[in-house]
Design an enzyme around this catalytic site. Structure first.
Site, PDB file in Angstrom:
ATOM      1  N   ASP A 115       6.131  47.713 -31.222  1.00  0.00           N
ATOM      2  CA  ASP A 115       7.599  47.197 -30.650  1.00  0.00           C
ATOM      3  C   ASP A 115       8.516  47.263 -32.214  1.00  0.00           C
ATOM      4  OD1 ASP A 115       9.396  45.778 -28.975  1.00  0.00           O
ATOM      5  OD2 ASP A 115       9.026  44.326 -30.385  1.00  0.00           O
ATOM      6  N   GLU A 164       8.115  52.706 -31.090  1.00  0.00           N
ATOM      7  CA  GLU A 164       9.536  52.421 -30.436  1.00  0.00           C
ATOM      8  C   GLU A 164      10.616  52.486 -31.744  1.00  0.00           C
ATOM      9  OE1 GLU A 164      12.534  49.056 -28.451  1.00  0.00           O
ATOM     10  OE2 GLU A 164      10.840  48.730 -29.455  1.00  0.00           O
TER      11      GLU A 164
END
Length: 765
Positions: free
Chosen positions: A431, A484
């Protein structure tokens, strides 16, 4: 005994009572006297009497130096097999003496590897471990807290009193204590006293299980008792290159997929009901499903829908539901909201048995400031930078790991290995990578610190990500590591030996934004924005991209996918089907968020669950049916995935018909040479004789059409397929004369052996 020694004994005893003694082994346990005799000193706060039980004899222990330091002399080394008979509050019990067990748990090589950041299995040393010391079963506690004055184990083993179980400080800032006869299931924390006199109660950074929120204690839990049944899956996975496989991911949040009634509790194996974990204050009477219940309901659903993987939003322990799991406090534990670590292992095992891979979201970029967590852990900035210009995300209210510190980097890299080793996961999605790579991320001028070269790149984070990915693929060659990363940082998916970050997939955020911007437009205006749906092909081979429509796009007022679409209800469903079909036929692996597969209407809410009742309405059931058949088509047609990252795999037929908002292209695979023709019409205007060039003459079977009646469409199409005409267009000598339904995408497959009659007869059968 000299007066100086007596004074030392009194002072040491007082330091113990005041929780200021960092080397209790120097005073407690078996000690040899100058006379050659031995003395056993036991630390038993608030005891009335203590007896030493040795070789069947009972020796009364005295308190010459402090009321809680009991001692008795004996003629030989008593070892560690003696016991203490303790009377406290009128109640007597026997126990082994924790300070008789002096064996160092962290060996010299362990400390060396940890200090240089290369102990990939440090979790086998750190934390609370059920083990044997000298033939006695118990729990070894081990913690890194180099700046602490003292550390104690507290918990229900000692009424949370830090005076009872002070730990021994070892080299390298390691603290250890073996508590004999302690069982699994005990709640514990570490009480850390700092050099400036403050006292903190911290959960175990390496704890393998924690209490259900809002409680925050760690729980003694085993590592290696689970019986796995997925050897064939793991062996097959690690022999394959995942990039050469069809990957279609169902991203989800376990706590908001579906709820159960608190009046219908989960029943344990022994027949007792498990206390329900409330889903949310705003939904009284609802409870979270357990890992076993999710295995029974989620896995068959995902398999039926044809997804290859489940991606779980963070299931590491976290205190606040509203963080969605992205503010982690228990890095080495699956959250107890849904059950035990072994129940999560069983969930993964069941996924593998059904041919489904498991990806988890991993959050090494930041951590919360909760008092029981890593923040200011031992009275100093141990895990984070001290300077808030590089150590704090003010917008998120979180702290940033100090990647330059070897032990901190080791904590994270070993954590990555831990999840693959202990829970057999198949991949991670990292993330917020951009927040790690740039020192000025979400920071105004003057509130960030340049790197050693004067730039904004976080070189320490770069080295950490490279190390993490290198170690991951060294141990688990078939793993997925997905970034990401929302900027144009180069070489994200290049190997570390080539200077890349070492991921093997990257979310294509540019594609996502372009697609949503395009599909939110009134179809009439799309003719002026054709570049939105074609531009991604110009850069799609610069990285190994995964196309993702994630949870971030259906929250905070952005609307769910269906309600992003313009037009009336029919057009909203048609647009949704067309977007998903374009996603599945575009180069790159696929990820969609739960609810998109049936046209969820409401925004995602972590405290709610999905609108499953919508499946009773045919338009939603049609989208649901289409996604299932898209996944089936995707798996059975290698042209849609085998050469995702090779330019051979994609060829435009026509990307310039912006006046009609129509695109056409081929997907190809190099092994057998098969190929598909894809044609999409992104306006509500149908076309009855639309020419599309094709490279080879013959019959083209229509194998997929988003406008099919079974999906909720108008059922326009090409009656099963079309033979080519000798009409040159788009640089080809042959073409198809097609009917293009409104807001649709169709897939055609060339088959020179088939005729229209054969396809029509097959449809009728």
């Amino acid at each position: 005994m000299t007066s100086a020694v007596l004074d030392w004994m009194v002072q040491d005893s007082r330091r113990l009572a005041e929780c200021r003694h960092d080397h209790p082994f120097s005073l407690l346990g078996p000690q040899q006297l100058e006379s050659g005799q031995w003395v056993v000193r036991a630390w038993v706060p608030e005891a009335e009497t203590v007896e030493l039980i040795l070789d069947g004899e009972r020796l009364s222990m005295q308190t010459p130096h402090h009321p809680w330091v009991f001692e008795a002399e004996c003629s030989r080394d008593p070892g560690h097999h003696y016991k203490l008979q303790i009377r406290r509050g009128g109640i007597e019990h026997e126990q082994f003496d924790p300070w008789a067990f002096r064996h160092e748990w962290m060996g010299e090589m362990d400390r060396h590897l940890f200090a240089e950041g290369n102990h990939h299995h440090i979790w086998r040393r750190m934390g609370a471990h059920r083990c044997q010391q000298g033939g006695i079963q118990g729990v070894m506690f081990c913690l890194w807290a180099p700046n602490a004055l003292t550390v104690s184990v507290i918990g229900n083993l000692n009424s949370w009193d830090g005076r009872y179980h002070p730990m021994q400080q070892r080299l390298g800032g390691i603290w250890e204590l073996f508590v004999p006869e302690l069982e699994e299931g005990h709640f514990y924390k570490y009480e850390i006293r700092t050099q400036d006199g403050h006292c903190y109660q911290k959960a175990d950074p390496y704890g393998f299980q924690h209490e259900v929120r809002p409680d925050t204690s760690s729980i003694v839990s085993h590592l290696d008792g689970f019986q796995w049944n997925d050897d064939a899956w793991i062996n097959s996975r690690d022999r394959r290159n995942p990039l050469d496989q069809p990957i279609s991911v169902y991203e989800m949040h376990l706590g908001s997929w579906i709820h159960a009634s608190a009046d219908d509790p989960f029943i344990e194996a022994d027949g007792t009901p498990r206390p329900p974990v409330p889903a949310a204050d705003l939904k009284p009477g609802a409870r979270l499903l357990t890992y076993p219940e999710l295995a029974d309901r989620l896995i068959p659903y995902v398999k039926e829908q044809g997804f290859s993987h489940i991606e779980l939003m963070p299931i590491t322990e976290h205190p606040f539901d509203g963080s969605w799991g992205y503010q982690v406090t228990g890095w080495y534990a699956p959250t107890s909201r849904y059950g035990t670590p072994d129940e999560f292992r069983a969930f993964v095992d069941r996924c593998h048995a059904e041919g489904i891979g498991v990806i988890i979201d991993w959050v090494p970029g930041h951590f919360p400031k909760d008092s029981h967590g890593l923040a200011f852990f031992d009275g100093c900035h141990l895990y984070e930078h001290a300077d808030p210009r590089i150590g704090e995300h003010k917008e998120w209210g979180t702290l940033i790991f100090n990647y330059s510190r070897n032990e901190v980097r080791n904590f994270l890299v070993a954590n990555l290995v831990f999840w693959f080793d202990q829970f057999h996961i198949d991949g991670i999605r990292v993330d917020a990578v951009a927040s790690m790579l740039y020192r000025d991320y979400l920071r105004p001028d003057g509130e960030w610190l340049a790197n050693e070269h004067g730039g904004r790149e976080n070189t320490e984070a770069v080295r950490f990500l490279q190390q993490a990915n290198h170690v991951l693929f060294e141990h688990f060659p078939g793993a997925l590591s997905i970034a990401e990363e929302s900027t144009t940082w180069p070489m994200v998916t290049q190997p570390t030996e080539n200077g890349g970050l070492g991921f093997n997939l990257k979310w294509n955020m540019g594609w996502m934004h372009d697609m949503l911007d395009y599909f939110e437009l009134d179809p009439w205006f799309r003719q002026f924005h054709q570049n939105n749906i074609t531009f991604s092909i110009w850069y799609t081979y610069t990285e190994n991209f995964m196309l993702a429509l994630s949870h971030d796009e259906v929250v905070h007022g952005k609307s769910h996918l269906l309600h992003k679409m313009p037009g009336d209800d029919w057009q909203k469903y048609a647009n949704t089907r067309a977007l998903l079909a374009y996603m599945w036929t575009h180069p790159g692996k696929k990820t969609i968020f739960m609810g998109m597969e049936f046209g969820q209407r409401a925004e995602w809410n972590v405290w709610g669950d999905l609108q499953w009742d919508l499946l009773n309405y045919e338009p939603h059931a049609g989208v649901h049916r289409m996604v299932k058949e898209l996944n089936a088509l995707y798996k059975q047609e290698p042209a849609l995935w085998q050469d995702d990252f090779d330019q051979y795999g994609f060829q435009w037929i026509d990307c310039n018909d912006n006046r009609h908002s129509v695109i056409s292209f081929m997907r190809r695979e190099s092994t057998s040479g098969s190929w598909l023709v894809v044609v999409a019409n992104f306006t509500p205007q149908s076309h009855s004789h639309y020419k599309v060039g094709v490279p080879i003459s013959g019959f083209y079977e229509e194998i997929f059409n988003t406008d099919a009646a079974k999906y909720g469409g108008s059922n326009l199409g090409n009656l099963g397929g079309k033979p080519s005409d000798e009409w040159g267009i788009h640089g080809y000598e042959n073409s198809l004369d097609l009917c293009l339904p409104p807001l649709s995408l169709m897939v055609f497959k060339h088959d020179p052996k088939k005729s229209l009659a054969e396809v029509t007869n097959k449809e009728r059968a």
